[in-house]
Design a protein around this motif. Structure first.
Motif, PDB file in Angstrom:
ATOM      1  N   MET A 137       0.192   5.220  -3.969  1.00 36.17           N
ATOM      2  CA  MET A 137      -0.009   6.629  -3.614  1.00 36.17           C
ATOM      3  C   MET A 137       1.117   7.504  -4.166  1.00 36.17           C
ATOM      4  O   MET A 137       0.880   8.634  -4.597  1.00 36.17           O
ATOM      5  N   ARG A 138       2.329   6.978  -4.177  1.00 36.61           N
ATOM      6  CA  ARG A 138       3.446   7.754  -4.709  1.00 36.61           C
ATOM      7  C   ARG A 138       3.306   7.951  -6.213  1.00 36.61           C
ATOM      8  O   ARG A 138       3.784   8.936  -6.768  1.00 36.61           O
ATOM      9  N   LEU A 139       2.625   7.036  -6.881  1.00 34.62           N
ATOM     10  CA  LEU A 139       2.307   7.210  -8.298  1.00 34.62           C
ATOM     11  C   LEU A 139       1.426   8.445  -8.474  1.00 34.62           C
ATOM     12  O   LEU A 139       1.680   9.299  -9.338  1.00 34.62           O
ATOM     13  N   MET A 190      -4.821  20.130  -9.890  1.00 28.58           N
ATOM     14  CA  MET A 190      -5.153  18.808 -10.403  1.00 28.58           C
ATOM     15  C   MET A 190      -5.477  17.859  -9.247  1.00 28.58           C
ATOM     16  O   MET A 190      -4.855  17.946  -8.183  1.00 28.58           O
ATOM     17  N   LYS A 191      -6.436  16.981  -9.436  1.00 26.69           N
ATOM     18  CA  LYS A 191      -6.863  16.068  -8.386  1.00 26.69           C
ATOM     19  C   LYS A 191      -6.564  14.618  -8.768  1.00 26.69           C
ATOM     20  O   LYS A 191      -6.728  14.228  -9.919  1.00 26.69           O
ATOM     21  N   VAL A 192      -6.136  13.846  -7.787  1.00 32.26           N
ATOM     22  CA  VAL A 192      -5.949  12.403  -7.947  1.00 32.26           C
ATOM     23  C   VAL A 192      -6.994  11.700  -7.105  1.00 32.26           C
ATOM     24  O   VAL A 192      -7.152  12.002  -5.916  1.00 32.26           O
ATOM     25  N   LYS A 193      -7.698  10.782  -7.718  1.00 32.39           N
ATOM     26  CA  LYS A 193      -8.759  10.059  -7.025  1.00 32.39           C
ATOM     27  C   LYS A 193      -8.595   8.556  -7.270  1.00 32.39           C
ATOM     28  O   LYS A 193      -8.308   8.133  -8.388  1.00 32.39           O
ATOM     29  N   PHE A 194      -8.786   7.765  -6.238  1.00 27.19           N
ATOM     30  CA  PHE A 194      -8.701   6.318  -6.356  1.00 27.19           C
ATOM     31  C   PHE A 194     -10.120   5.754  -6.452  1.00 27.19           C
ATOM     32  O   PHE A 194     -10.987   6.113  -5.650  1.00 27.19           O
ATOM     33  N   VAL A 195     -10.344   4.899  -7.433  1.00 25.30           N
ATOM     34  CA  VAL A 195     -11.687   4.388  -7.705  1.00 25.30           C
ATOM     35  C   VAL A 195     -11.672   2.861  -7.779  1.00 25.30           C
ATOM     36  O   VAL A 195     -10.620   2.242  -7.968  1.00 25.30           O
ATOM     37  N   SER A 196     -12.845   2.265  -7.657  1.00 26.43           N
ATOM     38  CA  SER A 196     -12.950   0.804  -7.611  1.00 26.43           C
ATOM     39  C   SER A 196     -12.871   0.155  -8.988  1.00 26.43           C
ATOM     40  O   SER A 196     -12.458  -1.006  -9.121  1.00 26.43           O
ATOM     41  N   LYS A 197     -13.276   0.877 -10.027  1.00 23.32           N
ATOM     42  CA  LYS A 197     -13.264   0.287 -11.364  1.00 23.32           C
ATOM     43  C   LYS A 197     -13.132   1.371 -12.432  1.00 23.32           C
ATOM     44  O   LYS A 197     -13.346   2.555 -12.167  1.00 23.32           O
ATOM     45  N   LEU A 198     -12.824   0.936 -13.625  1.00 22.65           N
ATOM     46  CA  LEU A 198     -12.638   1.854 -14.743  1.00 22.65           C
ATOM     47  C   LEU A 198     -13.957   2.482 -15.156  1.00 22.65           C
ATOM     48  O   LEU A 198     -14.968   1.795 -15.301  1.00 22.65           O
ATOM     49  N   ASN A 199     -13.951   3.788 -15.339  1.00 22.85           N
ATOM     50  CA  ASN A 199     -15.124   4.502 -15.831  1.00 22.85           C
ATOM     51  C   ASN A 199     -15.320   4.175 -17.311  1.00 22.85           C
ATOM     52  O   ASN A 199     -14.413   4.346 -18.125  1.00 22.85           O
ATOM     53  N   LYS A 200     -16.487   3.682 -17.673  1.00 24.82           N
ATOM     54  CA  LYS A 200     -16.749   3.291 -19.061  1.00 24.82           C
ATOM     55  C   LYS A 200     -16.717   4.462 -20.025  1.00 24.82           C
ATOM     56  O   LYS A 200     -16.659   4.271 -21.245  1.00 24.82           O
ATOM     57  N   SER A 256      -8.151   0.816  -8.132  1.00 25.88           N
ATOM     58  CA  SER A 256      -7.563  -0.059  -7.116  1.00 25.88           C
ATOM     59  C   SER A 256      -8.660  -0.634  -6.227  1.00 25.88           C
ATOM     60  O   SER A 256      -9.644   0.034  -5.921  1.00 25.88           O
ATOM     61  N   ASN A 257      -8.469  -1.895  -5.817  1.00 29.52           N
ATOM     62  CA  ASN A 257      -9.426  -2.516  -4.894  1.00 29.52           C
ATOM     63  C   ASN A 257      -9.392  -1.851  -3.522  1.00 29.52           C
ATOM     64  O   ASN A 257     -10.355  -1.919  -2.768  1.00 29.52           O
ATOM     65  N   ASN A 258      -8.271  -1.206  -3.202  1.00 24.70           N
ATOM     66  CA  ASN A 258      -8.120  -0.553  -1.895  1.00 24.70           C
ATOM     67  C   ASN A 258      -8.408   0.946  -1.976  1.00 24.70           C
ATOM     68  O   ASN A 258      -7.812   1.737  -1.237  1.00 24.70           O
ATOM     69  N   TYR A 259      -9.325   1.324  -2.855  1.00 27.32           N
ATOM     70  CA  TYR A 259      -9.554   2.739  -3.138  1.00 27.32           C
ATOM     71  C   TYR A 259      -9.960   3.558  -1.915  1.00 27.32           C
ATOM     72  O   TYR A 259      -9.579   4.727  -1.786  1.00 27.32           O
ATOM     73  N   ILE A 260     -10.723   2.978  -1.004  1.00 24.00           N
ATOM     74  CA  ILE A 260     -11.164   3.728   0.179  1.00 24.00           C
ATOM     75  C   ILE A 260      -9.961   4.081   1.063  1.00 24.00           C
ATOM     76  O   ILE A 260      -9.781   5.241   1.466  1.00 24.00           O
ATOM     77  N   LYS A 261      -9.136   3.097   1.342  1.00 23.13           N
ATOM     78  CA  LYS A 261      -7.951   3.313   2.174  1.00 23.13           C
ATOM     79  C   LYS A 261      -6.968   4.257   1.493  1.00 23.13           C
ATOM     80  O   LYS A 261      -6.354   5.116   2.137  1.00 23.13           O
ATOM     81  N   LEU A 262      -6.836   4.124   0.175  1.00 16.74           N
ATOM     82  CA  LEU A 262      -5.897   4.962  -0.573  1.00 16.74           C
ATOM     83  C   LEU A 262      -6.350   6.422  -0.589  1.00 16.74           C
ATOM     84  O   LEU A 262      -5.538   7.330  -0.425  1.00 16.74           O
ATOM     85  N   LYS A 321      -8.094   7.954   1.625  1.00 16.95           N
ATOM     86  CA  LYS A 321      -7.880   8.498   2.967  1.00 16.95           C
ATOM     87  C   LYS A 321      -6.401   8.803   3.198  1.00 16.95           C
ATOM     88  O   LYS A 321      -6.029   9.878   3.680  1.00 16.95           O
ATOM     89  N   GLY A 322      -5.539   7.861   2.824  1.00 20.95           N
ATOM     90  CA  GLY A 322      -4.111   8.039   3.033  1.00 20.95           C
ATOM     91  C   GLY A 322      -3.498   9.093   2.140  1.00 20.95           C
ATOM     92  O   GLY A 322      -2.495   9.726   2.499  1.00 20.95           O
ATOM     93  N   PHE A 323      -4.114   9.313   0.991  1.00 23.92           N
ATOM     94  CA  PHE A 323      -3.536  10.242   0.017  1.00 23.92           C
ATOM     95  C   PHE A 323      -3.704  11.699   0.421  1.00 23.92           C
ATOM     96  O   PHE A 323      -3.044  12.582  -0.142  1.00 23.92           O
ATOM     97  N   ASN A 324      -4.572  11.973   1.370  1.00 30.29           N
ATOM     98  CA  ASN A 324      -4.734  13.358   1.840  1.00 30.29           C
ATOM     99  C   ASN A 324      -3.392  13.935   2.287  1.00 30.29           C
ATOM    100  O   ASN A 324      -3.130  15.136   2.111  1.00 30.29           O
ATOM    101  N   ARG A 325      -2.564  13.087   2.842  1.00 26.92           N
ATOM    102  CA  ARG A 325      -1.233  13.524   3.302  1.00 26.92           C
ATOM    103  C   ARG A 325      -0.393  13.999   2.119  1.00 26.92           C
ATOM    104  O   ARG A 325       0.265  15.046   2.193  1.00 26.92           O
ATOM    105  N   TYR A 326      -0.444  13.266   1.026  1.00 31.00           N
ATOM    106  CA  TYR A 326       0.360  13.639  -0.148  1.00 31.00           C
ATOM    107  C   TYR A 326      -0.198  14.875  -0.847  1.00 31.00           C
ATOM    108  O   TYR A 326       0.552  15.636  -1.454  1.00 31.00           O
TER     109      TYR A 326
END
Length: 202
Positions: free
Chosen positions: A118-120, A1-11, A151-157, A159-164
């Motif tokens: 990210m812990r979510l 399963m993949k977790v991805k952070f995005v800038s806005k809700l997919n319609k 999340s507005n910080n999707y780019i940073k999240l 990148k950081g989530f690779n660790r998790y």
């Protein structure tokens, strides 16, 4: 399963999981005014109070795409919540949607700690684990393949989530070893599997 952070809700999202502290948090979260009115009506009819980990499922949305909305409460003291609290909520997201293909997640804007967000996602991945290697009936694998967290910080999240993602791979590997029966994972077989970790520098 993949977790991805995005800038806005997919319609095109069919399943939306909202993590909110109060009814007013529904404003400006990416849903249409019509959907928000329907959600608000359901909240009021069911006496939902946004208590921590209190979950409501709404299936009465009159929308051609959106089929189900979940709301998980954060309680009134968001600042007192820790990373483990968000991991548990992440696990609930997966638990409630194991038979779905994709879930979109929107978090209360008062939650601005990137680590908690990210812990979510990490908790969501951990919740997808199963060990059905030797089962022949009465089991269901997790079909959830993607969780998108807005999340507005999707780019940073991202990148950081690779660790998790790496940590969860290690956790799953350890769980697999623990779940193997002793007639399969005897000392020699265990050593052979551990030696394969050399390729990762261990």
């Amino acid at each position: 399963m993949k977790v991805k952070f995005v800038s806005k809700l997919n319609k095109m999202s069919e399943i939306v999981f909202l993590i909110l502290s109060k009814k007013n948090a529904l404003k400006n979260i990416g849903l249409s005014e019509k959907n928000i009115k329907e959600i608000t009506k359901s909240i009021e009819n069911k006496g939902y109070g946004f208590k921590l980990n209190e979950i409501i499922e709404i299936n009465s949305i009159k929308d051609s795409k959106l089929k189900t909305v979940y709301i998980c409460g954060l309680g009134s003291k968001i600042k007192d919540l820790n990373a483990l609290d968000f991991e548990k909520i992440g696990g609930r997201i997966t638990e409630l949607n194991k038979l779905k293909a994709k879930v979109s997640v929107i978090i209360d804007k008062e939650v601005n700690d990137n680590e908690n967000i990210m812990r979510l996602g990490y908790g969501s991945i951990l919740g997808s684990y199963s060990f059905n290697k030797y089962k022949t009936k009465n089991f269901t694998d997790c079909k959830l393949s993607l969780i998108e967290i807005v999340s507005n910080n999707y780019i940073k999240l991202n990148k950081g989530f690779n660790r998790y993602t790496s940590i969860s791979d290690g956790v799953f590997y350890a769980r697999d070893l623990v779940n193997e029966p002793s007639n399969v994972l005897f000392p020699k077989a265990y050593a052979q599997r551990i030696q394969k970790l050399r390729q990762y520098g261990l």
